[in-house]
Design a protein around this motif. Sequence first.
Motif, PDB file in Angstrom:
ATOM      1  N   VAL A 112      39.112  12.610  48.964  1.00 50.71           N
ATOM      2  CA  VAL A 112      40.266  12.094  49.697  1.00 50.71           C
ATOM      3  C   VAL A 112      40.630  10.754  49.086  1.00 50.71           C
ATOM      4  O   VAL A 112      39.838   9.811  49.127  1.00 50.71           O
ATOM      5  CB  VAL A 112      39.946  11.927  51.197  1.00 50.71           C
ATOM      6  N   TYR A 121      46.095  11.482  49.841  1.00 47.64           N
ATOM      7  CA  TYR A 121      46.266  12.798  49.227  1.00 47.64           C
ATOM      8  C   TYR A 121      44.899  13.389  48.898  1.00 47.64           C
ATOM      9  O   TYR A 121      43.895  12.681  48.831  1.00 47.64           O
ATOM     10  CB  TYR A 121      47.147  12.728  47.977  1.00 47.64           C
ATOM     11  N   LEU A 122      44.858  14.697  48.742  1.00 49.61           N
ATOM     12  CA  LEU A 122      43.609  15.399  48.472  1.00 49.61           C
ATOM     13  C   LEU A 122      43.580  15.840  47.011  1.00 49.61           C
ATOM     14  O   LEU A 122      44.597  16.188  46.433  1.00 49.61           O
ATOM     15  CB  LEU A 122      43.479  16.634  49.373  1.00 49.61           C
ATOM     16  N   CYS A 146      50.578  22.705  46.607  1.00 53.47           N
ATOM     17  CA  CYS A 146      49.707  21.880  45.777  1.00 53.47           C
ATOM     18  C   CYS A 146      50.191  21.945  44.329  1.00 53.47           C
ATOM     19  O   CYS A 146      51.008  22.795  43.964  1.00 53.47           O
ATOM     20  CB  CYS A 146      48.252  22.349  45.883  1.00 53.47           C
ATOM     21  N   VAL A 161      48.735  18.078  53.465  1.00 51.88           N
ATOM     22  CA  VAL A 161      47.458  17.415  53.764  1.00 51.88           C
ATOM     23  C   VAL A 161      47.051  17.719  55.198  1.00 51.88           C
ATOM     24  O   VAL A 161      45.893  18.053  55.482  1.00 51.88           O
ATOM     25  CB  VAL A 161      47.576  15.887  53.555  1.00 51.88           C
ATOM     26  N   ILE A 179      40.499  10.416  56.113  1.00 45.49           N
ATOM     27  CA  ILE A 179      41.706  11.207  56.380  1.00 45.49           C
ATOM     28  C   ILE A 179      42.140  11.196  57.838  1.00 45.49           C
ATOM     29  O   ILE A 179      43.331  11.244  58.141  1.00 45.49           O
ATOM     30  CB  ILE A 179      41.512  12.667  55.897  1.00 45.49           C
TER      31      ILE A 179
END
Length: 202
Positions: A112, A121-122, A146, A161, A179
């Motif tokens: 993360v 953002y991941l 993505c 997300v 997160i």
Amino acid sequence: IIGVILGDGSVSKRNVIALTTIDKEFAEYFASTLKLWCKKQPKIINYGPSKMKSPYNGKICNCKPRYKTYLSSIEASKFLRRKIYYLSWIRKTDNNFKRQVLKGLFDSEGCVNSKKDNEVYLEFSNYNKNILNLFQKLCLDLQIRCNIYHHRVTIIRRIAVYTFYNSVGLTINRKKEKIVPYLTNLGISTERQKRLSEIYPQ
């Protein structure tokens, strides 16, 4: 289990299923999942803090405590080796199974991150193109937008997300701590959250 094995986990030729991690809750979750699946009790070893020589600059650095979950089982190991040899079958499973594979992959090799404007953002990283493509396709199957670039898949859009966290979920506390406050302050309407929860139940 499949996701973890494709990530940081392993299945050796000596029929040992293993995962080594710095996150205790991840090691325990993997152990409990293995036990539920094959009805055998895995073991967890705690390696305390240690020092090691960096392969990059030769300096001695401190290493965090590590936890190793392992299980010796001929039947379980042979089954998993067959399953990870070809990955195309995973796309044909139901959405719940796809979520579990994504969760294992992200727990293993996801992170993360945050940008300068505090947007979270991941990111999932893997140098195996087949695994990288699998992660991206499973996200798209679950309508999680993505992008793939070199050896990384990034999930940047706020709603993506949010959907990933609520649909797939995370096991590791240090990732959740990054997160959860962000998602709490996103300002997604209650009505939209309700619709998303109906579409992507946990």
